[in-house]
Each structure stands twice: as C-alpha cells, then as structure tokens.
Design an enzyme around this catalytic site. Structure first.
Site, PDB file in Angstrom:
ATOM      1  N   THR A   5     -69.053  18.373  32.297  1.00 59.19           N
ATOM      2  CA  THR A   5     -68.367  19.616  31.974  1.00 59.19           C
ATOM      3  C   THR A   5     -68.873  20.287  30.706  1.00 59.19           C
ATOM      4  O   THR A   5     -69.417  19.624  29.806  1.00 59.19           O
ATOM      5  CB  THR A   5     -66.854  19.324  31.812  1.00 59.19           C
ATOM      6  OG1 THR A   5     -66.177  20.497  31.367  1.00 59.19           O
ATOM      7  CG2 THR A   5     -66.622  18.234  30.779  1.00 59.19           C
ATOM      8  N   ASP A   6     -68.661  21.591  30.620  1.00 60.40           N
ATOM      9  CA  ASP A   6     -68.949  22.343  29.394  1.00 60.40           C
ATOM     10  C   ASP A   6     -68.035  21.913  28.245  1.00 60.40           C
ATOM     11  O   ASP A   6     -68.337  22.179  27.074  1.00 60.40           O
ATOM     12  CB  ASP A   6     -68.789  23.848  29.650  1.00 60.40           C
ATOM     13  CG  ASP A   6     -67.419  24.230  30.190  1.00 60.40           C
ATOM     14  OD1 ASP A   6     -66.827  23.431  30.951  1.00 60.40           O
ATOM     15  OD2 ASP A   6     -66.930  25.327  29.867  1.00 60.40           O
ATOM     16  N   TYR A  57     -59.942  15.284  27.178  1.00 62.85           N
ATOM     17  CA  TYR A  57     -60.642  15.510  28.437  1.00 62.85           C
ATOM     18  C   TYR A  57     -62.156  15.548  28.215  1.00 62.85           C
ATOM     19  O   TYR A  57     -62.921  14.822  28.864  1.00 62.85           O
ATOM     20  CB  TYR A  57     -60.179  16.807  29.091  1.00 62.85           C
ATOM     21  CG  TYR A  57     -61.073  17.262  30.220  1.00 62.85           C
ATOM     22  CD1 TYR A  57     -61.142  16.541  31.410  1.00 62.85           C
ATOM     23  CD2 TYR A  57     -61.879  18.400  30.080  1.00 62.85           C
ATOM     24  CE1 TYR A  57     -61.992  16.947  32.443  1.00 62.85           C
ATOM     25  CE2 TYR A  57     -62.719  18.806  31.100  1.00 62.85           C
ATOM     26  CZ  TYR A  57     -62.778  18.072  32.272  1.00 62.85           C
ATOM     27  OH  TYR A  57     -63.623  18.464  33.279  1.00 62.85           O
ATOM     28  N   TRP A  75     -66.212  26.082  34.319  1.00 60.88           N
ATOM     29  CA  TRP A  75     -65.266  27.070  34.843  1.00 60.88           C
ATOM     30  C   TRP A  75     -65.322  27.099  36.374  1.00 60.88           C
ATOM     31  O   TRP A  75     -65.420  28.159  36.997  1.00 60.88           O
ATOM     32  CB  TRP A  75     -65.570  28.456  34.271  1.00 60.88           C
ATOM     33  CG  TRP A  75     -65.215  28.635  32.834  1.00 60.88           C
ATOM     34  CD1 TRP A  75     -65.188  27.672  31.854  1.00 60.88           C
ATOM     35  CD2 TRP A  75     -64.856  29.876  32.192  1.00 60.88           C
ATOM     36  NE1 TRP A  75     -64.838  28.235  30.654  1.00 60.88           N
ATOM     37  CE2 TRP A  75     -64.625  29.580  30.821  1.00 60.88           C
ATOM     38  CE3 TRP A  75     -64.732  31.183  32.636  1.00 60.88           C
ATOM     39  CZ2 TRP A  75     -64.266  30.554  29.906  1.00 60.88           C
ATOM     40  CZ3 TRP A  75     -64.373  32.160  31.709  1.00 60.88           C
ATOM     41  CH2 TRP A  75     -64.129  31.857  30.368  1.00 60.88           C
ATOM     42  N   LYS A 101     -65.042  12.770  29.400  1.00 60.04           N
ATOM     43  CA  LYS A 101     -66.169  13.127  30.243  1.00 60.04           C
ATOM     44  C   LYS A 101     -67.496  12.794  29.560  1.00 60.04           C
ATOM     45  O   LYS A 101     -68.453  12.362  30.212  1.00 60.04           O
ATOM     46  CB  LYS A 101     -66.118  14.611  30.607  1.00 60.04           C
ATOM     47  CG  LYS A 101     -64.984  14.992  31.547  1.00 60.04           C
ATOM     48  CD  LYS A 101     -65.125  14.335  32.915  1.00 60.04           C
ATOM     49  CE  LYS A 101     -66.252  14.925  33.721  1.00 60.04           C
ATOM     50  NZ  LYS A 101     -66.364  14.305  35.076  1.00 60.04           N
ATOM     51  N   VAL A 106     -64.711  20.775  44.452  1.00 59.69           N
ATOM     52  CA  VAL A 106     -66.143  20.558  44.614  1.00 59.69           C
ATOM     53  C   VAL A 106     -66.392  19.614  45.790  1.00 59.69           C
ATOM     54  O   VAL A 106     -67.313  19.819  46.588  1.00 59.69           O
ATOM     55  CB  VAL A 106     -66.766  20.010  43.325  1.00 59.69           C
ATOM     56  CG1 VAL A 106     -68.231  19.615  43.550  1.00 59.69           C
ATOM     57  CG2 VAL A 106     -66.682  21.048  42.214  1.00 59.69           C
ATOM     58  N   ALA A 111     -62.581  13.102  39.393  1.00 56.31           N
ATOM     59  CA  ALA A 111     -62.398  13.164  37.934  1.00 56.31           C
ATOM     60  C   ALA A 111     -60.934  13.412  37.594  1.00 56.31           C
ATOM     61  O   ALA A 111     -60.157  13.892  38.423  1.00 56.31           O
ATOM     62  CB  ALA A 111     -63.253  14.278  37.331  1.00 56.31           C
ATOM     63  N   THR A 154     -58.908  15.882  35.611  1.00 58.79           N
ATOM     64  CA  THR A 154     -59.208  17.227  35.122  1.00 58.79           C
ATOM     65  C   THR A 154     -58.030  17.944  34.470  1.00 58.79           C
ATOM     66  O   THR A 154     -58.149  19.117  34.125  1.00 58.79           O
ATOM     67  CB  THR A 154     -59.728  18.092  36.280  1.00 58.79           C
ATOM     68  OG1 THR A 154     -58.745  18.138  37.320  1.00 58.79           O
ATOM     69  CG2 THR A 154     -61.038  17.535  36.836  1.00 58.79           C
ATOM     70  N   GLY A 179     -61.236  17.164  46.491  1.00 62.20           N
ATOM     71  CA  GLY A 179     -61.211  18.118  45.383  1.00 62.20           C
ATOM     72  C   GLY A 179     -61.942  19.394  45.743  1.00 62.20           C
ATOM     73  O   GLY A 179     -62.557  19.512  46.808  1.00 62.20           O
TER      74      GLY A 179
END
Length: 301
Positions: free
Chosen positions: A110-111, A134, A159, A138, A12, A69, A71, A10
């Site tokens: 995540t935000d 989603y 983001w 998470k 990241v 994850a 996503t 991925g």
C-alpha cells in the site's frame, strides 16, 4: 500452471477471479471457504497463520497471489495484534511456504507505507515511514516476504476502488443516492486505482518471465483528492443513468473529519519502474475510472 488466489472475495480478489483463469488452473481461497456466490473453495484464514503452510503444501501451486489483508485503517489502531498477525505474520508464513516449493508469491502492499510528506510521486526506493498501525503492519509484511528468500513480486497500489466490496466508490454512490450534498475531504492527494486495473496488470505481469524478485508500484497515472474523485464518480454515474441527479459535492478539510488513524496527505505512487521493466502502460486515473463505469454500464445494458 496452477495458481492459488487468496482473499478471493475481496475487491481485488473478485477482479483477479476474472483476470487469472486465462493463465492456468485457478484455485481460490477465502476466509470462510466459500466464494461470494456460495460456491465452495479452499479455506485460508489469515487470522490463523499456521494453517497457511499446509494449504500451500496440499494445493501445490506454481504461483500464489495474495489479495487478503487487514484493511480497516482506523480499527487497526486499537487492534494492533490482529493487524500484524494478518498483514505481517501471515504473509511471512506464506512466503516461507512458497520458498520451500519454489512457487512465486505475488503480494499486494500500500501507499500507506509512506508518511505523505513528499512533494512528488513516491518511488520504490523512497524511504518508508508509515503514520499508523495499518501502514506499519503492511510494511512489516513486505519485509517478511523479502526475508523468506523465495521468489516474490510485491506490488504496492493505492486508493483501490471498484464496484465490489467495501470502498470509496461504492460509498459515494450510496450517499449520492440518499443526500443532496456530500462533504468530501480535499486535502489528501493520491492516485485512485481500480481493482480491475490491479488485476489485469497482475495478469499481464504473470505472462512475462520475471527476471528478479522485487517491489514495484502499480497505480494509475496522475493525482487527485478524495473530493476530486467523488466529483468524477457522481458525474460518471449520472451520465450512465446510475444516479437520477448529481448532488452537490463540497470540499472540506481533513480536520472536519477527525479519525483514529492519521492518513498521509500526499501518497501518490510513481509506477514508472513497472511500466519500463515490463513494458506495461498504465492509464491515467480518469480513464481508469471511466472504464469501470463503462464496463458496468455494458453489463447492465
């Protein structure tokens, strides 16, 4: 020190493959058992959570970094079981396996666990209220990691973009090379954060003695809209010869691009706690973006 990186293909994960080897012996795992360059590696399919505990037992890591994850935000609305299996059940199994052997688990969130109704950057102790599947999956993953009772570091970011994988930056570069005008949403506000910043900061955190398990926000400083980010992307790309011309980037409302899942209108993260506790400064999003392009320009040059 032996580190197991999950989700190594991925965006990241790709950045972590550059940041983590300096810390010790790195073992990578992907869903198919191969890295993006074709090299074989460990196999870790989060769609089959029961296979994760045997992997941990066999590899015997001191640290597990989970960059895997589900996503696909819109698809998750109609694929709820898969989203929860990958984002909640699998991390819970992983955390329990790490707890049994005393390994530290680094897990990214995540935000989107927040509803976007805030008026200032979200802190770690603000109430979570995800708008869609989603974000809810998470959040359930965070809860499963905590419930396992082992050593853990949950890092919420936002983001995330980079020059690898599927993300906003790569989409804008592709469209900017094809069109004279781009129409980009300007009423969603967030904190753009490069995959490289996430990876480098993770590496820095792992060099320190973790005093307690917990949850920290890891995002660049400042805020902008998707439109503001798109304008900056095309300007940087043009300045470095990656685009022949700068297309017009027109701001539009979210209502012009209805989607299956609701997005938070404001999801900036306050990373002050991480900076204070680990003495780790984080750049503003503009400098973070510039570094991504400077690094790529250097590689091409």
């Amino acid at each position: 020190m032996r580190i197991l990186l999950l989700g190594a293909n991925g965006q990241v994960g790709h950045a972590l493959r550059e940041a983590l080897p300096a810390l010790g012996e790195l073992a990578c795992a992907t869903r198919g058992g191969r890295l993006s360059d074709g090299t074989s590696c460990e196999r870790a399919d989060f769609d089959q959570p029961d296979a994760l505990a045997p992997l941990i037992a066999r590899v015997a890591p001191d640290i597990v970094v989970n960059a895997a994850a589900y996503t696909a935000v819109d698809r998750a609305e109609d694929d709820r079981e898969a989203a929860y299996r990958i984002n909640a059940e699998a991390p819970g199994v992983l955390a329990a396996a790490c707890a049994r052997r005393g390994a530290l688990l680094v897990h990214y969130s995540t935000d989107y666990v927040f509803d976007g109704r805030g008026t200032r950057p979200y802190r770690e102790d603000d109430s979570a209220a995800p708008l869609g599947v989603y974000g809810a999956s998470k959040l359930a993953g965070e809860q499963a990691v905590r419930a396992a009772g082992g050593r853990h570091m949950i890092l919420r970011t936002a983001w995330v973009y980079g020059l690898h994988g599927h993300n906003f930056l790569r989409s804008i570069l592709r469209l900017a090379g094809e069109r004279d005008e781009l129409r980009v949403v300007d009423d969603q506000i967030g904190t753009p954060t490069s995959a490289g910043l996430v990876a480098r900061t993770t590496g820095t955190l792992l060099t320190q003695q973790l005093r307690r398990s917990g949850t920290w926000h890891l995002a660049a400083r400042g805020e902008t809209s998707w439109h503001g980010l798109a304008v900056s992307i095309v300007e940087h790309a043009h300045a470095r010869g990656m685009l022949d011309r700068i297309p017009k980037v027109a701001p539009v409302a979210s209502s012009e691009y209805p989607s299956r899942a609701s997005r938070p209108a404001y999801s900036c993260l306050d990373s002050g706690l991480l900076q204070r506790e680990f003495l780790t400064p984080l750049p503003c999003w503009q400098d973070d973006l510039a570094r991504v392009f400077d690094t790529e320009h250097g590689r091409r040059g």
